[in-house]
Design an enzyme around this catalytic site. Structure first.
Site, PDB file in Angstrom:
ATOM      1  N   SER A  80       0.835  -1.201   0.000  1.00 15.42           N
ATOM      2  CA  SER A  80       0.000   0.000   0.000  1.00 15.42           C
ATOM      3  C   SER A  80       0.874   1.256   0.000  1.00 15.42           C
ATOM      4  CB  SER A  80      -0.954  -0.031   1.195  1.00 15.42           C
ATOM      5  OG  SER A  80      -1.859   1.035   1.163  1.00 15.42           O
ATOM      6  N   ASP A 106      -2.682   6.074  -3.673  1.00 10.06           N
ATOM      7  CA  ASP A 106      -1.533   5.474  -3.016  1.00 10.06           C
ATOM      8  C   ASP A 106      -0.932   4.416  -3.932  1.00 10.06           C
ATOM      9  OD1 ASP A 106      -3.577   3.621  -2.885  1.00 10.06           O
ATOM     10  OD2 ASP A 106      -3.005   2.874  -0.905  1.00 10.06           O
ATOM     11  N   ASP A 151      -1.091   1.086  -4.274  1.00  6.83           N
ATOM     12  CA  ASP A 151      -1.851   0.002  -4.897  1.00  6.83           C
ATOM     13  C   ASP A 151      -3.217   0.451  -5.403  1.00  6.83           C
ATOM     14  OD1 ASP A 151      -2.749   0.215  -2.182  1.00  6.83           O
ATOM     15  OD2 ASP A 151      -3.670  -1.750  -2.338  1.00  6.83           O
ATOM     16  N   ASP A 178      -5.939   1.856  -4.076  1.00 10.31           N
ATOM     17  CA  ASP A 178      -7.214   1.679  -3.381  1.00 10.31           C
ATOM     18  C   ASP A 178      -7.560   2.868  -2.481  1.00 10.31           C
ATOM     19  OD1 ASP A 178      -5.416   1.239  -1.291  1.00 10.31           O
ATOM     20  OD2 ASP A 178      -6.454  -0.535  -0.531  1.00 10.31           O
TER      21      ASP A 178
END
Length: 472
Positions: A108, A243, A245, A247
């Protein structure tokens, strides 16, 4: 043969607020294989699958970790569909549509020397009970002798683009000028296509081959300055980023001011006509003060807790959603928007709130929409490399003496009205300001959240608390 429980225990890797996180050096091929094998073992009997989907973010370590996961899956006679570098919600949506589990290799927003694994059952993101089943699994597997290359399928990426472009039968964003801060986001190859398909003019900004750990809850001063300069230079209506990834969204208004994630979520939920919300305790109280929703439930911080609450809300309301202070929006029920069906996606998503906000601002500005909300402002930041045990000790010690803690923080002129220990230590003061301390669930960091009637006061709280807390 290796035992999953023994390998995982020795690795020192544990679950945080969302997924297993740890140093890259600790995610050896055996550790990745152990987590994967344990995950399969924990859900195989219930779901009876023979295929699993994999995807990764752009971290340098992610591909090798995915190869290790795939290798043990082949040992277990499970077919692997590898979707390459795509956003986490794109992977989750594709896997849920095919009724198969999936694993996202991502850390993340945390620094690139760390990484992680995020697990999804065929019916969605795992919960805290599933995490314990993984950690206590006693499955066995053979260590890999070699890691084979993976062949990429583009289907999940294509379906993710279609999920949102299919909501509109017209170029609903025609006339909008949008900047996309691409950096190293896992979705950077998809976002421009989505926005241009809806009619927007798009400018791509600062793609990076070096991983950039964007934290949407603690935007750096450098990124704040970038957004204001971009807005001035390009006359943008909106700037979009995520961010690592993809999400958690990061969006800026026409002035280049980044919106807090919970304000973005609040606006999106209103525009979607959501009836009931589940949100973490750290979110802005403007949610309740807006008097828009039939039910607002506060949870511990982390998407598994928000998702767990959906089960209760779905039995009572027709439209259910959640969002976090980081901006990730979770659609907890199937809904109809603009006359088109939109299936539930109970995991954090960055694109949905951005598109809904932009289409809702067709005849106005983003800043005007924000200005119409109750005037409550939040700020947050963190101290890095702050031992988790020390954070927990500070919080535990001061639960019974919060006024003494305020004295130590040079805030002795303030008085505590109420305490919320749902997650960390959240102090509501007699002037209705809020100060909230909480150890990060993903890294050795101490976070401070604050809320007040002005942004300046909220920021001042955070700066002062994080400065003084190091002396406590």
């Amino acid at each position: 043969m290796l035992n999953t429980k023994e390998v995982i225990l020795k690795s020192g890797i544990s679950f945080g607020t969302s997924g297993a996180r740890g140093l890259v050096t600790d995610f050896t091929p055996e550790v990745c294989a152990a987590f994967t094998c344990a995950f399969v073992s924990s859900i195989k009997k219930q779901f009876g699958f023979d295929t699993l989907a994999l995807a990764i973010d752009n971290r340098p370590s992610s591909y090798a970790m995915a190869m290790a996961c795939a290798q043990v899956l082949r040992q277990l006679n499970i077919e692997v569909i590898y979707y390459g570098v795509i956003p986490t919600p794109a992977l989750a949506a594709a896997a849920m549509a095919n009724n198969i589990p999936c694993i996202m290799v991502t850390g993340s927003h945390i620094p690139f020397d760390r990484n992680g694994l995020k697990f999804y059952r065929p019916d969605g993101e795992i919960g805290k009970n599933d995490e314990q089943l993984i950690l206590t699994s006693n499955a066995t597997f053979e260590p890999a002798t070699q890691l084979d290359e993976l062949t990429v399928s583009t289907l999940a990426a294509e379906q993710y683009v279609a999920r949102y472009t299919s909501l509109f039968n017209e170029q609903v964003l025609a006339g909008k000028n949008i900047g996309i801060y691409e950096h190293s986001s896992a979705g950077r190859d998809l976002y421009a296509d989505i926005f241009t398909s809806l009619g927007a003019e798009v400018t791509r900004l600062e793609r990076s081959d070096i991983f950039v750990p964007i934290d949407t809850e603690a935007v750096s001063e450098e990124d704040s300055l970038k957004a204001r300069n971009w807005a001035n230079e390009y006359n943008f209506d909106f700037i979009f980023s995520t961010d690592g990834d993809g999400d958690r969204p990061l969006v800026a208004d026409e002035n280049g001011d980044w919106l807090r994630g919970d304000i973005l979520g609040l606006l999106c939920a209103q525009l979607l006509n959501i009836e009931a919300l589940a949100v973490p305790v750290s979110c802005n109280t403007a949610i309740e003060k807006s008097n828009y929703f039939k039910q607002v439930t506060r949870t511990k911080i982390g998407s598994p807790y928000v998702i767990a609450e959906f089960e209760h809300l779905n039995g009572q309301y027709d439209s259910v959603a959640g969002f976090e202070a980081n901006g990730g929006f979770l659609l907890g029920s199937d809904i109809v928007f603009n006359g088109a069906p939109l299936s539930a996606l109970p995991t954090r998503d960055a694109i949905l709130p951005a598109i809904i906000l932009l289409t809702g601002a067709k005849n106005t500005t983003i800043s005007s929409m924000v200005a119409n909300l109750p005037a409550r402002f939040t700020a947050s930041d963190r101290i890095k490399e702050f031992p988790t045990q020390r954070s927990q000790s500070i919080i535990e010690t001061n639960k019974t003496s919060p006024d003494a803690l305020l004295n130590k923080l040079a805030l002795g002129h303030l008085i505590v009205k109420s305490i919320d220990c749902t997650d960390g230590l959240r102090l509501t003061l007699t002037n209705n300001d809020i100060i909230h301390l909480r150890p990060s669930g993903n890294a050795p960091e101490l976070r401070c959240y604050a809320e007040s009637n002005t942004e300046q006061v909220a920021r001042a709280y955070v700066e002062q608390v994080l400065e003084k807390i190091q002396l406590v």
